[in-house]
Design a protein around this motif. Structure first.
Motif, PDB file in Angstrom:
ATOM      1  N   ILE A  81       0.724   3.767   3.641  1.00 45.80           N
ATOM      2  CA  ILE A  81       0.768   3.886   5.109  1.00 45.80           C
ATOM      3  C   ILE A  81       0.002   2.720   5.722  1.00 45.80           C
ATOM      4  N   ARG A  82      -1.110   2.362   5.112  1.00 37.74           N
ATOM      5  CA  ARG A  82      -1.876   1.203   5.597  1.00 37.74           C
ATOM      6  C   ARG A  82      -0.991  -0.044   5.568  1.00 37.74           C
ATOM      7  N   ALA A  83      -0.264  -0.199   4.443  1.00 35.20           N
ATOM      8  CA  ALA A  83       0.613  -1.372   4.315  1.00 35.20           C
ATOM      9  C   ALA A  83       1.675  -1.353   5.409  1.00 35.20           C
ATOM     10  N   ARG A  84       2.265  -0.190   5.635  1.00 35.96           N
ATOM     11  CA  ARG A  84       3.340  -0.100   6.637  1.00 35.96           C
ATOM     12  C   ARG A  84       2.792  -0.283   8.043  1.00 35.96           C
ATOM     13  N   GLU A  85       1.500   0.072   8.227  1.00 32.93           N
ATOM     14  CA  GLU A  85       0.862  -0.121   9.532  1.00 32.93           C
ATOM     15  C   GLU A  85       0.406  -1.565   9.714  1.00 32.93           C
ATOM     16  N   GLY A  86       0.614  -2.405   8.697  1.00 36.42           N
ATOM     17  CA  GLY A  86       0.370  -3.827   8.883  1.00 36.42           C
ATOM     18  C   GLY A  86      -0.824  -4.419   8.164  1.00 36.42           C
ATOM     19  N   ILE A  87      -1.366  -3.679   7.184  1.00 41.47           N
ATOM     20  CA  ILE A  87      -2.475  -4.253   6.411  1.00 41.47           C
ATOM     21  C   ILE A  87      -1.931  -4.821   5.103  1.00 41.47           C
ATOM     22  N   PHE A  88      -2.354  -6.024   4.784  1.00 37.67           N
ATOM     23  CA  PHE A  88      -1.878  -6.672   3.556  1.00 37.67           C
ATOM     24  C   PHE A  88      -3.061  -7.194   2.764  1.00 37.67           C
ATOM     25  N   LEU A  89      -3.104  -6.855   1.478  1.00 39.12           N
ATOM     26  CA  LEU A  89      -4.141  -7.385   0.601  1.00 39.12           C
ATOM     27  C   LEU A  89      -3.521  -8.378  -0.373  1.00 39.12           C
ATOM     28  N   TYR A 131      -0.697  -1.619  -6.812  1.00 41.13           N
ATOM     29  CA  TYR A 131      -0.147  -2.886  -6.319  1.00 41.13           C
ATOM     30  C   TYR A 131       1.106  -2.629  -5.483  1.00 41.13           C
ATOM     31  N   LEU A 132       1.982  -1.784  -5.998  1.00 41.77           N
ATOM     32  CA  LEU A 132       3.231  -1.501  -5.283  1.00 41.77           C
ATOM     33  C   LEU A 132       2.967  -0.706  -4.006  1.00 41.77           C
ATOM     34  N   ARG A 133       2.025   0.242  -4.076  1.00 39.49           N
ATOM     35  CA  ARG A 133       1.707   1.028  -2.867  1.00 39.49           C
ATOM     36  C   ARG A 133       1.096   0.133  -1.791  1.00 39.49           C
ATOM     37  N   SER A 134       0.309  -0.849  -2.226  1.00 37.90           N
ATOM     38  CA  SER A 134      -0.321  -1.741  -1.252  1.00 37.90           C
ATOM     39  C   SER A 134       0.712  -2.620  -0.546  1.00 37.90           C
ATOM     40  N   ARG A 135       1.949  -2.587  -1.049  1.00 36.49           N
ATOM     41  CA  ARG A 135       3.035  -3.341  -0.403  1.00 36.49           C
ATOM     42  C   ARG A 135       3.946  -2.431   0.409  1.00 36.49           C
ATOM     43  N   GLY A 136       3.623  -1.131   0.448  1.00 38.75           N
ATOM     44  CA  GLY A 136       4.374  -0.247   1.323  1.00 38.75           C
ATOM     45  C   GLY A 136       5.243   0.794   0.642  1.00 38.75           C
ATOM     46  N   LEU A 137       5.350   0.716  -0.707  1.00 44.26           N
ATOM     47  CA  LEU A 137       6.149   1.723  -1.410  1.00 44.26           C
ATOM     48  C   LEU A 137       5.298   2.974  -1.617  1.00 44.26           C
ATOM     49  N   ASP A 138       5.877   4.159  -1.402  1.00 42.12           N
ATOM     50  CA  ASP A 138       5.061   5.351  -1.632  1.00 42.12           C
ATOM     51  C   ASP A 138       4.930   5.611  -3.137  1.00 42.12           C
ATOM     52  N   ALA A 139       4.064   6.566  -3.488  1.00 44.13           N
ATOM     53  CA  ALA A 139       3.737   6.755  -4.908  1.00 44.13           C
ATOM     54  C   ALA A 139       4.963   7.122  -5.762  1.00 44.13           C
TER      55      ALA A 139
END
Lengths: 252, 441
Positions: A74-82, B393-401
């Motif tokens: 959700i953080r990623a979709r809200e615009g946070i990128f690591l 890594y994949l979740r941090s790009r927007g994919l759910d678990a």
């Protein structure tokens, strides 16, 4: 955009972040520097929602919402990128496959139409030139057998495609030679915009010659012990971190 | 049931068929069958006490009583089955239903020069020595009860023979369909003989497809003879049905400088056992073995592989990967034997397993037997869950678990599929994997 207040976090039983306060406004680039084991990467992971870090106190507000209550995706979709210090290798799935799936998850969340294969290809081709990456890398398994520089370029490419509001770059300069560093910094600079904030985490001043921050903070022992303009980086480069450690010791 | 009891029906069926004149053909074939049934009588079905069968209980196979269809074939929806079996329709092919050759669905017109392709029965009828010289010489009935059984009931199957120097552009497809032809479970014993002349090149696909809702047993045996400097890519695809039993034996003898790649992909089946044996007979022979086994529910998949380095300077590179969910049981038993004259052998074996549920089980057993002193051999076996770092890594790009997990499962399997040298098949298998794991799309 981002408000961190008295943030404390543990890894296992060990307290790593011991009260972080930081305000990041839209369009600003903040550099976070500090000696090894000062908590820099922990801060990056806590902000992106890594599971094995326990937040024990404080708050993080992102665009008016409680960031710590959100799942990583959700953080990623809200615009946070690591941008990872050590990007993960995933044999069997190409960057194209993976990034298209990620982008469409993000777009869906934002109420945008999902892109088909052709539209995605057009978009990614456009972004490749930002990091001078060849298209053949896209069809290879994600990060597998990539050189250090290729992995980091791939991170910045992903950032360009996902178009975040807040980008966190975790030691993106580690393991890069000067040419790769220039290319990556060029890509990052091209992505600077009034709507996008960045937190650049680095051990060395070198990266900040290329990505010039608006603010610099020094993290030591889990706290921000000094903040200043970009000149602070030059002072750190000249004098090292020891004088900061002495100052902190004296204050205690 | 005792092993001696479970073999009785087979001995009786053999006598009955022989008396009824079902086994026609030349004397050498009669001898081969007799030797087969004698071996089976001596061996019986293997039990868990047999080291090579210790993780696979074949009781469900032995307990059934089967009928063997002889010539009657019920109508099948050809085009649909070809698609499901991933057959490339423009390429040469032989199609068998319950072990019986089906010329109407096959494609043997306008074969390239140097290729002889047809049903085993046709070749036996012609009896020009080609088959008599090789059949049963490679897949030995000795110590292998299922080969013995196949040999005893030897009826039809496929033969592909390449003349020296013949290089095929298109793959050859051999399709074996199991259907419910009768009220009782059906048994078939397909026999495949693949002969590659010196310097020839071919890609050969064996596709096994079950469309029966009832129990059946497909007991297939393939013998591959790789001539000097021949290059062959063999692909075995198993899509047996939920009640289908399959024991597949693949036996390859490779001459000097022969290069063989053999892929084995098992997508479904109630109980599947693959026996793969490669003999690197000639100096500098090379084999690359890739395996992928996916199992769910209560499925059982066992891959037994035996690579024998007989001559010097041969190489073998083996990668088998398993993905097991539900209460599935997977087995990998990989043995490499380096004989004493096989100096400078290079053998590398890797087995990787991913368990997607708590009740899935894998038994992985690598074995090295080395009798030469100047060799490079390695083996590695891993069993694990999906990598937490990769999921994050994949979740941090927007994919759910769940999407991250299915993408990683897909990636794990696709890593084997991408090694396939048959473009059309590779794409279709990738699509299959996306369908199976593709919640993330």
């Amino acid at each position: 955009m981002l408000d961190i207040k008295s943030l404390r976090a543990n890894v296992g039983d060990k307290e790593i972040l011991r009260g972080i306060d930081l305000h990041v406004g839209a369009g600003e680039v903040h550099a976070i520097m500090g000696p090894n084991a000062s908590g820099k990467s922990t801060l990056a992971h806590v902000l992106s929602g890594r599971e094995n870090y326990q937040v024990t106190g404080g708050s993080v507000t992102y665009q008016g919402k409680d960031l710590l209550a959100m799942a990583p995706e959700i953080r990623a979709r809200e615009g946070i990128f690591l941008a990872f210090q050590y990007p993960i290798e995933i044999p069997g799935v190409s960057t194209t496959y993976f990034l298209k799936a990620a982008l469409n998850a993000v777009r869906k969340h934002r109420g945008q139409d999902e892109l088909d294969a052709m539209e995605f290809l057009a978009l990614i081709k456009d972004k490749l030139s930002l990091v001078q990456m060849s298209q053949t890398l896209l069809n290879r398994p994600l990060n597998e057998g990539f050189s250090g520089g290729e992995k980091k370029r791939n991170e910045i490419l992903q950032m360009a495609v996902l178009d975040p509001t807040l980008a966190i770059l975790d030691e993106t300069d580690s393991g890069l030679d000067i040419d790769a560093l220039r290319i990556i910094a060029g890509g990052v600079n091209a992505l600077r915009s009034p709507n996008r904030a960045m937190i650049v985490i680095t051990h060395y001043q070198r990266l900040l010659d290329y990505i010039v921050p608006d603010f610099i903070h020094v993290l030591y022992n889990g706290r921000i012990v000094k903040s200043g303009s970009k000149d602070l980086a030059l002072e750190l480069e000249r004098k090292g971190y020891d004088w900061i450690k002495s100052e902190v010791a004296a204050a205690q | 049931m005792l092993a001696s009891e479970s073999k009785e029906p087979y001995l009786a069926a053999f006598e009955q068929m022989r008396a009824a004149g079902a086994f026609s053909g030349p004397a050498w074939l009669e001898q081969l069958r007799q030797a087969g049934i004698a071996s089976f009588d001596g061996l019986g079905f293997p039990t868990l006490k047999n080291e090579d069968w210790k993780y696979t209980n074949i009781e469900p196979i032995a307990a059934q009583s089967y009928v063997q269809p002889n010539g009657e074939v019920q109508s099948v929806h050809g085009a649909e089955l070809l698609t499901r079996a991933l057959v490339e329709t423009a390429a040469p092919r032989l199609v068998f239903v319950n072990g019986v050759y089906l010329p109407a669905l096959s494609r043997t017109a306008d074969l390239p020069r140097g290729l002889r392709l047809g049903s085993l029965a046709e070749f036996v009828k012609r009896d020009d020595g080609l088959v008599a010289d090789e059949l049963g010489r490679h897949a030995s009935a000795e110590g292998q009860p299922f080969v013995a059984l196949n040999t005893a009931f030897l009826g039809d199957g496929a033969v592909a023979a390449l003349a020296p120097g013949c290089r095929l552009e298109q793959p050859i497809y051999l399709l074996f369909i199991s259907t419910s032809a009768t009220a009782r479970p059906v048994i078939s014993h397909p026999r495949i003989l693949l002969l590659l002349g010196a310097g020839s090149e071919a890609k050969i696909v064996e596709s096994y497809l079950g469309v029966s809702g009832k129990a059946y047993f497909c007991n297939a045996v393939t013998e591959l003879v790789g001539g000097a400097d021949s290059v062959v890519e063999h692909f075995r695809l198993q899509q047996e049905s939920d009640k289908g039993f399959h024991v597949g034996t693949f036996d390859a003898s490779l001459a000097r400088g022969c290069h063989m790649t053999a892929h084995a992909v098992t997508l479904s089946g109630a109980l599947v056992r693959n026996n793969l044996r490669v003999r690197l007979n000639g100096e500098g022979a090379e084999c690359v073995l890739n395996g992928l086994y996916l199992a769910d529910g209560k499925q059982h998949v066992d891959n037994y592989t035996l690579i024998e380095h007989v001559s010097p300077r041969a190489t073998s590179l083996e990668l088998y990967k398993g993905l097991l969910g539900g209460s599935a049981h997977g087995v990998f038993n990989g043995k490499i034997v380096v004989h004493k004259d096989a100096q400078k052998s290079d053998a590398r074996q890797t087995n990787k397993n991913l368990l997607l549920s708590d009740s899935a089980v894998i038994d992985s057993k690598p074995q090295l037997e080395i009798y030469a002193d100047d060799v490079k051999c390695s083996h590695g076996s891993t069993i694990g869950q999906l990598d937490a770092d990769a999921i994050f890594y994949l979740r941090s790009r927007g994919l759910d678990a769940p999407a991250a997990r299915s993408l990683l499962s897909f990636a794990f399997a696709s890593d084997v599929v991408r090694r396939l040298g048959i473009e059309n098949l590779r794409q279709r298998l990738d699509e299959y994997l996306v369908d199976r794991f593709g919640a993330w799309l």
